[in-house]
Motif scaffolding. Structure first.
Motif, short mmCIF file in Angstrom:
data_model
loop_
_atom_site.label_atom_id
_atom_site.label_comp_id
_atom_site.label_asym_id
_atom_site.label_seq_id
_atom_site.Cartn_x
_atom_site.Cartn_y
_atom_site.Cartn_z
N LYS A 114 0.84 -1.20 0.00
CA LYS A 114 0.00 0.00 0.00
C LYS A 114 0.88 1.26 0.00
O LYS A 114 0.62 2.21 -0.73
N ILE A 115 1.92 1.23 0.81
CA ILE A 115 2.84 2.37 0.88
C ILE A 115 3.51 2.61 -0.47
O ILE A 115 3.59 3.73 -0.97
N VAL A 116 3.97 1.52 -1.07
CA VAL A 116 4.63 1.64 -2.38
C VAL A 116 3.69 2.26 -3.40
O VAL A 116 4.05 3.19 -4.13
N GLU A 117 2.47 1.76 -3.42
CA GLU A 117 1.49 2.28 -4.38
C GLU A 117 1.24 3.77 -4.13
O GLU A 117 1.27 4.59 -5.06
N GLU A 118 1.01 4.12 -2.89
CA GLU A 118 0.73 5.53 -2.55
C GLU A 118 1.88 6.44 -2.95
O GLU A 118 1.68 7.51 -3.53
N GLN A 119 3.09 6.01 -2.64
CA GLN A 119 4.24 6.87 -2.91
C GLN A 119 4.53 6.97 -4.40
O GLN A 119 5.01 8.00 -4.88
N MET A 120 4.28 5.89 -5.12
CA MET A 120 4.48 5.96 -6.58
C MET A 120 3.46 6.91 -7.20
O MET A 120 3.79 7.70 -8.11
N ILE A 121 2.24 6.87 -6.70
CA ILE A 121 1.21 7.78 -7.22
C ILE A 121 1.55 9.22 -6.84
O ILE A 121 1.43 10.14 -7.66
N ARG A 122 2.04 9.39 -5.62
CA ARG A 122 2.45 10.72 -5.17
C ARG A 122 3.54 11.28 -6.10
O ARG A 122 3.51 12.44 -6.50
N ALA A 123 4.50 10.42 -6.44
CA ALA A 123 5.59 10.85 -7.33
C ALA A 123 5.05 11.22 -8.71
O ALA A 123 5.45 12.23 -9.30
N GLY A 124 4.11 10.42 -9.20
CA GLY A 124 3.53 10.70 -10.51
C GLY A 124 2.78 12.02 -10.51
O GLY A 124 2.91 12.83 -11.43
N ALA A 125 2.01 12.25 -9.43
CA ALA A 125 1.18 13.46 -9.35
C ALA A 125 2.03 14.72 -9.22
O ALA A 125 1.57 15.82 -9.51
N LEU A 126 3.27 14.52 -8.80
CA LEU A 126 4.19 15.67 -8.69
C LEU A 126 4.43 16.29 -10.06
O LEU A 126 4.57 17.50 -10.20
N LEU A 127 4.50 15.45 -11.09
CA LEU A 127 4.80 15.96 -12.44
C LEU A 127 3.59 15.94 -13.36
O LEU A 127 3.51 16.72 -14.30
N LEU A 128 2.66 15.03 -13.13
CA LEU A 128 1.46 14.97 -13.97
C LEU A 128 0.30 15.61 -13.22
O LEU A 128 -0.20 15.05 -12.25
N LYS A 129 -0.13 16.79 -13.68
CA LYS A 129 -1.17 17.54 -12.97
C LYS A 129 -2.55 17.27 -13.56
O LYS A 129 -3.55 17.37 -12.88
N LYS A 130 -2.58 16.98 -14.86
CA LYS A 130 -3.87 16.84 -15.53
C LYS A 130 -4.27 15.38 -15.69
O LYS A 130 -5.44 15.04 -15.71
N CYS A 131 -3.27 14.53 -15.85
CA CYS A 131 -3.56 13.13 -16.12
C CYS A 131 -3.34 12.29 -14.86
O CYS A 131 -2.29 12.40 -14.22
#
Length: 597
Positions: free
Chosen positions: A566-583
């Motif tokens: 769960k932590i891995v998933e959350e942190q990977m999504i957090r990292a993605g959202a850092l650069l992808l704002k619309k998608c």
DNA sequence: GGGCCGAGCCAC
DNA sequence: AAACGTGGCTCGGCCC
């Protein structure tokens, strides 16, 4: 510029002398750090010297005589900034051999790679010392430390060795000053911060390493060898009549008629069979009707698996840890992606029984997480194409949606063939693929492929706009950037170069692909840092062990594996959202005893 | 016997 | 025959 012989340093061989230098180190804004050991393997390397330089002083510490605990705190602290060349090595040795966790790293090698990305891959200390300071370094003395008969192992250092050691750390401070300006001028500070933070995470990942089930691995290889030998025998029997004489070895055994791994001998054999081939590439053999071609392809399949992934990988198992510790090259690719070697665990076949030989230790589980279609999501983000974005926002199957839009049919009527065509275009575009190669892949004529692309671009106007613009911009400005700010430069060919247009086309394709592939690399690197941070903060018995571009593998104690997932998933999504704002970003996670997708 | 390079092929 | 981006590994073959 002071000559190298002028460098003054204090050689520290007592505990008292070491304690005295600490206040000066704590006050310094920057401290350069270098170590000399007798091996490249942090688990086997004996720490011989630790060199520290401040703008005022140079110290060479004899690690065979003193305990490094007095300098532990200053090396681990957020200040001063520690300047190193290839910090990953020193981080690993200091951690394993001295229990010191190096903090606040600036790496001149990594910085140089960022600054010259696309222009050069010369990042050795020798090169950058010359480039920034005009200093010519000799590196012969370095080898004297790894000599097994090296008296330094018994704490006896030559003046030459000490001078060399002091010089290596001293010059880093001057290089840092000039190099840092370059990072600022090129707008690379954010990327450099990211890369510097990743260094220790990668070092930890390498130190942990991967466990491989050798028994299972060997059994798999033997299976492949039997199949290879059978097909080889069959081919040799087919070809023997072609030879003028039967060759016999020293013991009277019939020798192989030809070496199947030699393209020259193969072409000759085909010629004798009355088949003229331009080469023996896979594509050529696939088109060739002769039965030998088919058998050869089968042979090659087995041979590739055996030679590349056979016993050689097992030989790399570390005798101390019993695990594989590959070398992750943080800036291996010009796009910012990792490369990996010794062994390259990023090219273990995805299907065919090799990956399942990578296992969790008893009592542990592997957590394998990968970004779902991250590159297409990045394309949606950068192009702002409404249709692309909508597909990801509503979590639809993009390829099916693409097919439905392109062929103007309802989603329900999209069959496998149409989805495959749409998928091929979606992926192909990111590589700058043209109608000719698309035609080959999806089995249509070039004209039909061109028509499909036209329809595609009418549907996704903004995708076309973005691709055209970024390709042009790469040629015009001679560089492109990722969403993380990373840049890659291009060298334009001379206008009278015979392959001018071809080379420009190549730059356009790289210009299209780099922001996509490179942003994916940015995201994965942020994710590695975030995940490592969470594991540490929560003090979890979980470790990063592997990464393959859009995939991150961790090993976690069984009872916390689901929590870790769960932590891995959350942190990977957090990292993605850092650069992808619309998608939106999506991650798929699996908990298993094996490495599996 | 080591270094280098192209061919061929594995990964994403 | 193929013009599809990023790498590394193994091999044959060539060079010194």
């Amino acid at each position: 510029m002071a000559t190298l012989e002028d460098i003054k340093y204090e050689f520290i061989t007592t505990q008292e002398a070491l304690e005295k230098i600490v206040p000066g180190l704590e006050k310094a804004p920057t401290v350069s750090v270098d170590t000399e050991g007798n091996s490249l393997d942090p688990y086997q390397s004996k720490l011989l010297l630790l060199q520290l330089s401040t703008p005022e002083e140079n110290y060479v510490i004899d690690c065979t005589k003193v305990n490094l605990s007095p300098v532990k705190a200053v090396l681990e602290a957020e200040k001063p900034l520690k300047i190193l060349q290839n910090a990953k090595y020193d981080y690993s040795v200091l951690k394993v051999q001295a229990g010191i966790i190096l903090g606040a790293i600036y790496d001149t090698m990594i910085a140089e790679r960022l600054i010259t990305c696309g222009l050069s891959r010369e990042i050795s200390l020798r090169t950058i010392a010359d480039k920034y300071l005009g200093v010519k370094l000799e590196k012969v003395t370095r080898e004297s430390f790894t000599d097994p008969k090296n008296p330094a192992l018994r704490g006896k250092f030559t003046k030459e060795q000490l001078d060399y050691a002091a010089r290596d750390s001293h010059i880093l401070l001057d290089i840092f000053k000039k190099q840092f300006k370059q990072l600022q001028e090129q707008g690379l500070i954010e990327t450099a911060k990211l890369e510097f933070k990743v260094i220790s995470v990668v070092a930890e990942m390498e130190l942990k390493g991967s466990l491989i089930d050798t028994k299972k691995w060997r059994a798999h290889i033997e299976e492949l060898e039997e199949k290879r030998n059978a097909i080889n025998q069959e081919i040799q029997n087919d070809l023997r009549p072609l030879a003028a004489f039967t060759q016999v070895d020293l013991f009277g055994n019939e020798m192989d008629a030809i070496n199947l791994d030699s393209p020259l001998q193969l072409l000759d054999a085909f010629k004798k069979l009355g088949v003229e081939l331009p080469n023996t590439s896979e594509a050529t053999l696939q088109k060739c009707e002769h039965p030998l071609a088919k058998k050869l392809l089968e042979y090659r399949g087995y041979e590739k698996m055996i030679t590349s992934f056979g016993e050689t990988i097992l030989q790399k198992i570390n005798p101390i840890t019993g695990r594989l510790h590959p070398d992750f090259i943080q800036l291996g690719a010009d796009t910012g992606r990792f490369a990996c070697n010794n062994p390259n665990l990023q090219q273990i076949p995805a299907e065919s029984g090799f990956r399942s030989c990578f296992v969790a230790s008893p009592g542990y589980k592997l957590v394998t997480a990968d970004y779902s279609q991250i590159e297409l999501r990045i394309m949606a983000e950068v192009s702002e194409d409404p249709v692309f974005l909508e597909a990801f926002l509503s979590d639809q199957d993009l390829h099916t949606l693409t097919a439905s839009q392109m062929f103007r049919i309802p989603i329900e009527q999209v069959d496998k063939a149409k989805r495959f065509q749409a998928k091929s275009i979606n992926f192909g575009l990111m590589y700058g693929r043209g109608p000719a190669s698309l035609a080959v892949q999806i089995g249509v004529t070039v004209d039909e492929a061109r028509e499909l692309l036209d329809v595609y671009f009418k549907t996704y106007r903004k995708v076309k706009q973005w691709l055209d613009n970024i390709g042009r911009s790469a040629v015009k400005n001679c560089y492109v950037r990722t969403l993380g700010g990373r840049r890659r430069s291009f060298i334009l060919p001379d206008r009278d170069h015979p392959d001018y247009l071809k080379l420009i086309g190549g730059i356009e394709r790289q210009g299209k692909n780099t922001p996509i592939q490179g942003t994916s690399a940015d995201i994965t690197k942020y994710a590695l840092i975030f995940i490592y941070g969470e594991f540490s903060k929560k003090n979890l018995d979980a470790h990063l062990i592997h990464t393959v571009h859009d995939e991150i593998v961790s090993e976690a104690r069984e009872d916390i594996a689901e929590e870790v997932a769960k932590i891995v998933e959350e942190q990977m999504i957090r990292a993605g959202a850092l650069l992808l704002k619309k998608c939106p970003v999506k991650v798929e996670v699996k908990v298993s005893n094996y490495w599996e997708k």
